[in-house]
Design an enzyme around this catalytic site. Sequence first.
Site, PDB file in Angstrom:
ATOM      1  CG  PHE A   3      -1.947   1.132   1.075  1.00  0.00           C
ATOM      2  CD1 PHE A   3      -2.976   1.050   0.156  1.00  0.00           C
ATOM      3  CD2 PHE A   3      -1.806   2.289   1.808  1.00  0.00           C
ATOM      4  CE1 PHE A   3      -3.868   2.113  -0.005  1.00  0.00           C
ATOM      5  CE2 PHE A   3      -2.694   3.347   1.652  1.00  0.00           C
ATOM      6  CZ  PHE A   3      -3.728   3.252   0.748  1.00  0.00           C
ATOM      7  CG  ASP A  47      -0.623  -1.695   6.973  1.00  0.00           C
ATOM      8  OD1 ASP A  47      -1.727  -1.874   7.547  1.00  0.00           O
ATOM      9  OD2 ASP A  47      -0.428  -0.760   6.168  1.00  0.00           O
ATOM     10  CE1 TYR A  57      -9.735   4.277   5.633  1.00  0.00           C
ATOM     11  CE2 TYR A  57      -8.696   5.530   7.389  1.00  0.00           C
ATOM     12  CZ  TYR A  57      -8.668   5.034   6.112  1.00  0.00           C
ATOM     13  OH  TYR A  57      -7.598   5.290   5.307  1.00  0.00           O
ATOM     14  CE  LYS A  58      -7.861   0.465   4.639  1.00  0.00           C
ATOM     15  NZ  LYS A  58      -8.379   1.053   3.401  1.00  0.00           N
ATOM     16  NE  ARG A 111     -10.044  -2.094  -2.930  1.00  0.00           N
ATOM     17  CZ  ARG A 111      -9.467  -1.413  -1.932  1.00  0.00           C
ATOM     18  NH1 ARG A 111      -8.333  -1.846  -1.396  1.00  0.00           N
ATOM     19  NH2 ARG A 111      -9.997  -0.304  -1.483  1.00  0.00           N
TER      20      ARG A 111
END
Lengths: 412, 412
Positions: free
Chosen positions: B126, B197, B222-223, B371
């Site tokens: 990422f 991560d 927040y995921k 995605r």
Amino acid sequence: MTITRAMLETLDRDDMLAPFRAEFDLPPDTIYLDGNSLGVLPVAAKARLRRVVEDEWGRGLIRSWNDAGWIDLPSRVGGMIAGLVGAAADEVTVADSTSVNLFKLAAAAVRMRPGRRVILSEPGNFPTDLYMLQGLSGLLGGAIELRTVPADAMADALTDEVALLLLTQVHYKTGHVHDMAALTARAHAVGALTLWDLSHSAGALAVDLNGAGVDFAVGCGYKYLNGGPGAPAFLFVARRHQDQAVQPLSGWMGHAAPFAFGDDYRPAPGIRRHLCGTPPILGLSALEEGVAVMARADMGRIREKSSRMGDLFLALVEQMCGPDCFGVISPRDARIRGSHVSLSHPDGYAIMQALIARGVIGDFRAPDALRFGFTPLYLRHADLWDAVAHLADIMRTGEYRQERFQTKTAVT
Amino acid sequence: MTITRAMLETLDRDDMLAPFRAEFDLPPDTIYLDGNSLGVLPVAAKARLRRVVEDEWGRGLIRSWNDAGWIDLPSRVGGMIAGLVGAAADEVTVADSTSVNLFKLAAAAVRMRPGRRVILSEPGNFPTDLYMLQGLSGLLGGAIELRTVPADAMADALTDEVALLLLTQVHYKTGHVHDMAALTARAHAVGALTLWDLSHSAGALAVDLNGAGVDFAVGCGYKYLNGGPGAPAFLFVARRHQDQAVQPLSGWMGHAAPFAFGDDYRPAPGIRRHLCGTPPILGLSALEEGVAVMARADMGRIREKSSRMGDLFLALVEQMCGPDCFGVISPRDARIRGSHVSLSHPDGYAIMQALIARGVIGDFRAPDALRFGFTPLYLRHADLWDAVAHLADIMRTGEYRQERFQTKTAVT
């Protein structure tokens, strides 16, 4: 001259800022003299946060990054804050905390002055400012040294060893105001850059960053800007430095093309490169409402009223508590005093607890400072009378000696 | 075997996780397959945020740091997240953003391995992970080098030059899952530390940080944790490192005595030294509600359902769109696939826009990835049928070729 409550009521009747009080949701039976630590809730923030949570997050979900303008919040709110601190809209953005922003800009600044190893500040500066610079110095293995000298020795300490002068414009404890323009000029004269912490000045004084030629600045969102608890902080980079200033917390939101998902960091042009991670939307939204109220008020009037309130408060303490009851930590001259006043007393902690129990809220700063903040948008002159009357009563009765006021809590 | 909608409805009837759907406030007429980017609003977060804003901020004001427990929120929410990632409660806290936390822990780690100059990661990690390490390397004048090697060369690249191995457990684009335990063991064998991560794994897989012997980790709020837009992030430091790990963003909230206001930084014992500035209370409060729901669900069941959903989704795409319509970026083997599936198509951007216009929300990752995230707490198996039916219809009709679906927006 003896001050009377009626005199203060007259001042309130003539106060052009009085209508702003209705824009804040104030707790009943409370005189809040701590807006310099956590500002009050703007009425508009309540509806705004409901909308952000229930509509933008709840309904819009990921689409709200575009449709609700979330992605633009840092620059939009930054642009509004710019108007309060004498900056151009594209010189300010909102991100992270004051501490993190200090680190970013101090690191960017020292990189712009290779060969100079000193960051100059003053002892007793707000601790996080010193701590963050100690962290930077430690990370760089001592290649940068944080040197602190008292305010009256600052001018002499500015030598060609100094890469950066870091000062808080209004001292968090004493309320003393530095001469930002003069110290910035002095720093520039030896080739140093300046980084000003505006945490206790943005929204309290008429700050003029560009008028003073300041290079970098940071400031707090949850004090005078009424952005809510732990609100994100702002940062300023003068336009002339924006292409040179490279900060090390190079997160994806500061990338020139954050959604290209390339492997190599390329800083965005302008102020946006100082963003790091994903912006905190709840906090930014609340802050926007706080700043919006402030932006409609006249900063000259705010400063005039808070100066008068500080003078009146000191006079009332002397009048009602007696001349020797408290030490006065803050300058008596309002021109070099920010928007809060600190008194000293060996039993300061307990006295403040007793005041808070009566609904008069200030705060305590170790070892002995009672701190009272004056926020002209929602405080009345008559509130000062009532607050000091409580204080005098607590001192006269010795109420503060009760055991329940001695226990230290986590945050004081 | 042909999949029918009735088969999926049967799975939903037997789904032990189905009752959790009522705990989320889902937009009508929407199939939300983007919980891996921004999780949905927990019902409890609505009331919580009203209370935090209107009562705790509005009424309690500064007193809420103690009275409402604001000061304890980072460790309290951190302790709850610890239970989701195989850590002890005192090994996790919540602060700042994922990006900022990466910087802190990477800097702490390399300081613990003096003489080693390589941080190892993989290309296509990422972006912010790579960018932050590039920032750290730049700040240290190249004393630390970020080296990226493909996953299949990782084991060989782990040499005694390596101070730190930094990987994302579940790849943000492909969904590929690294073998955290094996790679950690391999890193330890050459004396390197590991920083994982967990942004796409916390709340999606049964992560076992201590079982895998991991040293440091960070992750996103927040995921899958449903903490709201720009929620603060978490970080993990294994207890055995807590006295040695010194991070450079040494703000006042990480000080051993933050309210003593001394001039010299002294790190707090344990995990608290990894805090920096004032905690973002609105974001932390929302996150606590998101984590609280997740903490009541069985992670084994979550993983089982999301694996099945990924398999079903891939099978439905082949069944309804045809075998050659899309490339499959993600592993077909659910054991090494996280909780999202990526397809590829040269017109991926426009196809995703057309899907979103029909209320089926996934996201696009440049250059060509569509995605789709599967979040078992609020998605039904039958939703997959409906989503793929829309996708098939869009492909059959060529609807995505309409001009309105071509325009790029700021966030995609």
